[in-house]
Design an enzyme around this catalytic site. Structure first.
Site, PDB file in Angstrom:
ATOM      1  N   ALA A   1       7.054   1.124   2.467  1.00  0.00           N
ATOM      2  CA  ALA A   1       6.113   0.510   3.401  1.00  0.00           C
ATOM      3  C   ALA A   1       4.914  -0.066   2.656  1.00  0.00           C
ATOM      4  CB  ALA A   1       5.645   1.551   4.406  1.00  0.00           C
ATOM      5  N   CYS A   2       4.150  -0.885   3.369  1.00  0.00           N
ATOM      6  CA  CYS A   2       2.888  -1.435   2.866  1.00  0.00           C
ATOM      7  C   CYS A   2       2.029  -0.296   2.328  1.00  0.00           C
ATOM      8  CB  CYS A   2       2.169  -2.153   4.012  1.00  0.00           C
ATOM      9  SG  CYS A   2       0.461  -2.556   3.696  1.00  0.00           S
ATOM     10  N   PRO A   3       1.372  -0.400   1.203  1.00  0.00           N
ATOM     11  CA  PRO A   3       1.242  -1.571   0.339  1.00  0.00           C
ATOM     12  C   PRO A   3       2.155  -1.524  -0.888  1.00  0.00           C
ATOM     13  CG  PRO A   3      -0.413   0.017  -0.301  1.00  0.00           C
ATOM     14  CD  PRO A   3       0.474   0.684   0.740  1.00  0.00           C
TER      15      PRO A   3
END
Lengths: 74, 171
Positions: free
Chosen positions: A12-14
Protein backbone atom coordinates in the site's frame (compact mmCIF):
# COMPACT_ATOMS: atom_id res chain seq x y z
CA UNK A 1 13.79 -1.26 -23.14
CA UNK A 2 13.55 -1.91 -19.45
CA UNK A 3 16.72 -1.86 -17.36
CA UNK A 4 15.18 -2.83 -14.08
CA UNK A 5 11.91 -4.19 -12.73
CA UNK A 6 10.28 -3.67 -9.37
CA UNK A 7 7.33 -5.70 -8.11
CA UNK A 8 5.29 -3.83 -5.52
CA UNK A 9 2.10 -5.89 -5.82
CA UNK A 10 0.26 -6.09 -2.52
CA UNK A 11 1.99 -3.06 -1.01
CA UNK A 12 0.00 0.00 0.00
CA UNK A 13 0.86 3.70 -0.21
CA UNK A 14 3.57 4.97 0.22
CA UNK A 15 5.71 1.86 -0.29
CA UNK A 16 5.55 1.69 -4.13
CA UNK A 17 6.77 5.30 -4.36
CA UNK A 18 9.45 4.84 -1.68
CA UNK A 19 10.87 1.68 -3.18
CA UNK A 20 10.79 3.22 -6.67
CA UNK A 21 12.69 6.23 -5.38
CA UNK A 22 15.30 3.96 -3.79
CA UNK A 23 15.65 1.89 -6.95
CA UNK A 24 15.98 5.00 -9.14
CA UNK A 25 18.73 6.30 -6.89
CA UNK A 26 20.91 3.36 -7.91
CA UNK A 27 20.22 3.76 -11.64
CA UNK A 28 21.79 5.95 -14.31
CA UNK A 29 20.10 8.79 -16.19
CA UNK A 30 17.83 7.66 -19.06
CA UNK A 31 17.61 4.09 -17.73
CA UNK A 32 14.08 2.72 -17.45
CA UNK A 33 12.44 1.02 -14.50
CA UNK A 34 9.25 -0.99 -14.76
CA UNK A 35 7.15 -0.89 -11.60
CA UNK A 36 4.22 -3.24 -11.11
CA UNK A 37 1.77 -2.55 -8.31
CA UNK A 38 -1.78 -3.10 -7.16
CA UNK A 39 -2.27 0.10 -5.16
CA UNK A 40 -5.02 1.98 -7.03
CA UNK A 41 -3.91 5.34 -5.60
CA UNK A 42 -0.57 4.93 -7.32
CA UNK A 43 -2.15 5.74 -10.70
CA UNK A 44 -2.20 9.42 -9.78
CA UNK A 45 0.72 9.26 -7.37
CA UNK A 46 3.30 8.14 -9.91
CA UNK A 47 2.32 11.01 -12.22
CA UNK A 48 2.83 13.48 -9.38
CA UNK A 49 6.07 11.79 -8.35
CA UNK A 50 7.53 11.98 -11.88
CA UNK A 51 6.26 15.52 -12.29
CA UNK A 52 8.05 16.68 -9.12
CA UNK A 53 11.35 15.02 -9.93
CA UNK A 54 11.44 15.41 -13.70
CA UNK A 55 11.40 11.68 -14.43
CA UNK A 56 9.56 10.66 -17.59
CA UNK A 57 6.48 8.47 -17.19
CA UNK A 58 6.86 6.58 -20.47
CA UNK A 59 3.79 4.41 -20.11
CA UNK A 60 1.10 3.33 -17.71
CA UNK A 61 -0.89 0.17 -18.25
CA UNK A 62 -3.82 -0.96 -16.15
CA UNK A 63 -5.23 -4.43 -16.65
CA UNK A 64 -7.90 -3.94 -14.00
CA UNK A 65 -5.81 -5.60 -11.32
CA UNK A 66 -2.17 -4.72 -11.80
CA UNK A 67 -0.83 -1.37 -12.85
CA UNK A 68 2.46 -1.26 -14.75
CA UNK A 69 4.51 1.92 -14.97
CA UNK A 70 7.56 2.50 -17.14
CA UNK A 71 9.62 5.36 -15.80
CA UNK A 72 12.73 6.85 -17.34
CA UNK A 73 15.15 8.35 -14.87
CA UNK A 74 15.89 12.06 -15.10
CA UNK B 1 8.57 30.91 -1.37
CA UNK B 2 6.05 28.74 -3.18
CA UNK B 3 8.69 26.58 -4.84
CA UNK B 4 10.90 25.93 -1.82
CA UNK B 5 11.77 22.28 -1.68
CA UNK B 6 11.38 22.13 2.07
CA UNK B 7 8.55 20.66 4.04
CA UNK B 8 7.80 20.32 7.72
CA UNK B 9 5.42 18.18 9.74
CA UNK B 10 4.33 18.69 13.32
CA UNK B 11 3.53 15.27 14.79
CA UNK B 12 1.40 15.75 17.88
CA UNK B 13 -0.42 12.45 18.29
CA UNK B 14 0.80 9.23 19.83
CA UNK B 15 -1.69 6.53 18.92
CA UNK B 16 -0.89 3.73 16.49
CA UNK B 17 -3.28 4.95 13.79
CA UNK B 18 -2.08 8.56 14.02
CA UNK B 19 1.54 7.45 13.92
CA UNK B 20 1.11 6.65 10.23
CA UNK B 21 0.34 10.03 8.60
CA UNK B 22 3.55 11.81 9.74
CA UNK B 23 5.78 8.93 8.60
CA UNK B 24 3.89 8.43 5.31
CA UNK B 25 3.99 12.10 4.41
CA UNK B 26 7.58 12.61 5.55
CA UNK B 27 8.94 9.64 3.60
CA UNK B 28 6.92 10.55 0.51
CA UNK B 29 8.17 14.13 0.77
CA UNK B 30 11.76 12.91 0.77
CA UNK B 31 10.98 10.58 -2.14
CA UNK B 32 9.71 13.61 -4.05
CA UNK B 33 12.95 15.46 -3.55
CA UNK B 34 12.05 17.62 -0.59
CA UNK B 35 13.98 18.28 2.58
CA UNK B 36 11.73 17.15 5.38
CA UNK B 37 11.74 18.02 9.07
CA UNK B 38 9.34 16.40 11.54
CA UNK B 39 8.83 18.17 14.85
CA UNK B 40 7.52 15.69 17.41
CA UNK B 41 5.74 17.34 20.28
CA UNK B 42 3.41 16.24 23.06
CA UNK B 43 2.17 12.70 22.33
CA UNK B 44 4.01 12.77 19.02
CA UNK B 45 7.16 12.19 21.07
CA UNK B 46 6.06 8.56 21.28
CA UNK B 47 6.91 8.18 17.60
CA UNK B 48 10.60 8.68 18.37
CA UNK B 49 10.92 6.23 21.24
CA UNK B 50 13.25 3.29 20.63
CA UNK B 51 10.46 0.83 21.27
CA UNK B 52 7.24 1.42 19.35
CA UNK B 53 5.48 -1.76 20.39
CA UNK B 54 3.42 0.05 23.04
CA UNK B 55 1.53 2.18 20.48
CA UNK B 56 -2.20 1.44 20.67
CA UNK B 57 -5.39 2.66 19.10
CA UNK B 58 -8.12 4.23 21.19
CA UNK B 59 -11.57 3.12 20.02
CA UNK B 60 -13.18 4.97 22.89
CA UNK B 61 -11.67 8.25 21.76
CA UNK B 62 -12.68 7.60 18.14
CA UNK B 63 -16.36 6.66 18.09
CA UNK B 64 -16.42 6.90 14.27
CA UNK B 65 -13.50 4.53 13.74
CA UNK B 66 -14.74 1.76 11.41
CA UNK B 67 -14.52 -1.49 13.33
CA UNK B 68 -14.41 -4.33 10.85
CA UNK B 69 -12.95 -7.74 11.51
CA UNK B 70 -9.84 -8.60 9.46
CA UNK B 71 -10.75 -12.31 9.28
CA UNK B 72 -13.67 -14.58 8.55
CA UNK B 73 -16.10 -14.78 5.62
CA UNK B 74 -16.77 -11.68 3.48
CA UNK B 75 -20.22 -10.98 4.97
CA UNK B 76 -18.67 -11.03 8.46
CA UNK B 77 -15.82 -8.72 7.46
CA UNK B 78 -18.36 -6.26 6.06
CA UNK B 79 -20.05 -5.67 9.42
CA UNK B 80 -19.08 -2.37 10.99
CA UNK B 81 -19.10 -3.10 14.71
CA UNK B 82 -18.43 0.52 15.63
CA UNK B 83 -22.12 1.19 14.98
CA UNK B 84 -23.19 -1.74 17.15
CA UNK B 85 -20.91 -1.67 20.16
CA UNK B 86 -21.69 0.83 22.92
CA UNK B 87 -18.68 3.01 23.68
CA UNK B 88 -18.61 1.85 27.31
CA UNK B 89 -17.58 -1.59 26.01
CA UNK B 90 -14.08 -0.21 25.39
CA UNK B 91 -13.69 0.35 29.14
CA UNK B 92 -13.46 -3.39 29.68
CA UNK B 93 -9.83 -4.29 30.38
CA UNK B 94 -8.15 -5.89 27.36
CA UNK B 95 -10.58 -4.52 24.78
CA UNK B 96 -8.23 -1.76 23.66
CA UNK B 97 -5.47 -4.34 23.29
CA UNK B 98 -7.81 -6.53 21.24
CA UNK B 99 -8.82 -3.62 19.00
CA UNK B 100 -5.14 -2.76 18.49
CA UNK B 101 -4.38 -6.33 17.44
CA UNK B 102 -7.28 -6.24 14.99
CA UNK B 103 -6.06 -2.93 13.57
CA UNK B 104 -2.53 -4.31 13.14
CA UNK B 105 -3.97 -7.30 11.31
CA UNK B 106 -6.04 -4.99 9.09
CA UNK B 107 -2.93 -2.96 8.26
CA UNK B 108 -1.07 -6.12 7.35
CA UNK B 109 -3.93 -7.48 5.21
CA UNK B 110 -3.92 -4.24 3.25
CA UNK B 111 -0.21 -4.27 2.54
CA UNK B 112 0.62 -1.42 4.87
CA UNK B 113 4.16 -1.25 6.19
CA UNK B 114 4.67 -1.49 9.94
CA UNK B 115 5.37 1.71 11.83
CA UNK B 116 8.88 0.45 12.65
CA UNK B 117 9.56 -0.18 8.96
CA UNK B 118 8.21 3.20 7.85
CA UNK B 119 10.21 5.01 10.50
CA UNK B 120 13.45 3.31 9.58
CA UNK B 121 12.86 4.20 5.92
CA UNK B 122 12.34 7.83 7.00
CA UNK B 123 15.61 7.78 8.96
CA UNK B 124 17.45 6.04 6.13
CA UNK B 125 16.18 8.51 3.52
CA UNK B 126 17.22 11.49 5.63
CA UNK B 127 14.11 12.85 7.32
CA UNK B 128 15.22 15.16 10.14
CA UNK B 129 13.43 14.58 13.41
CA UNK B 130 13.24 17.13 16.20
CA UNK B 131 12.02 16.00 19.62
CA UNK B 132 10.36 18.76 21.59
CA UNK B 133 12.61 19.28 24.60
CA UNK B 134 9.90 20.93 26.68
CA UNK B 135 7.39 18.08 26.40
CA UNK B 136 10.21 15.58 26.93
CA UNK B 137 10.91 17.07 30.31
CA UNK B 138 7.25 17.37 31.15
CA UNK B 139 6.54 13.70 30.42
CA UNK B 140 9.70 12.54 32.16
CA UNK B 141 11.54 11.15 29.13
CA UNK B 142 15.30 11.15 28.91
CA UNK B 143 17.39 11.40 25.74
CA UNK B 144 18.31 7.73 26.08
CA UNK B 145 14.68 6.75 25.51
CA UNK B 146 14.83 7.99 21.92
CA UNK B 147 16.33 6.69 18.69
CA UNK B 148 19.74 7.97 17.65
CA UNK B 149 20.34 10.78 15.21
CA UNK B 150 17.51 13.07 16.22
CA UNK B 151 17.73 16.67 17.37
CA UNK B 152 16.39 17.98 20.68
CA UNK B 153 15.02 21.50 20.50
CA UNK B 154 12.00 23.70 20.99
CA UNK B 155 9.37 25.78 19.24
CA UNK B 156 11.78 28.49 18.08
CA UNK B 157 13.95 25.94 16.25
CA UNK B 158 10.90 24.48 14.54
CA UNK B 159 9.61 27.90 13.48
CA UNK B 160 13.02 28.81 12.10
CA UNK B 161 12.98 25.67 9.92
CA UNK B 162 9.36 26.25 8.91
CA UNK B 163 10.19 29.81 7.87
CA UNK B 164 12.08 28.43 4.87
CA UNK B 165 9.63 25.70 3.97
CA UNK B 166 6.60 25.92 1.73
CA UNK B 167 4.57 23.03 3.11
CA UNK B 168 3.90 22.79 6.82
CA UNK B 169 1.52 20.15 8.09
CA UNK B 170 0.08 19.80 11.57
CA UNK B 171 -0.88 16.26 12.42
Amino acid sequence: MVDQTLDMCGYACPMPILKTKQALAKMNTDEVIEVTCTDQGSKKDFKAFCNQLGHKLLSQKDDGNKIIFNIQKN
Amino acid sequence: MPNSKEMTVIASKGTLDWAYPPFILASTGIAMGKEVTVFCTFYGLNLLLKDLSHLRISPQGNPDMPMKMPFGPKWFQAIDFSQKIPNIFWNIPGMEFFATRMMLKTFKNNGMASIEELRSICVEMGVKFIACEMTMGMFGFSRDDFIEGIEFAGAATYLDVADKSSQDLFI
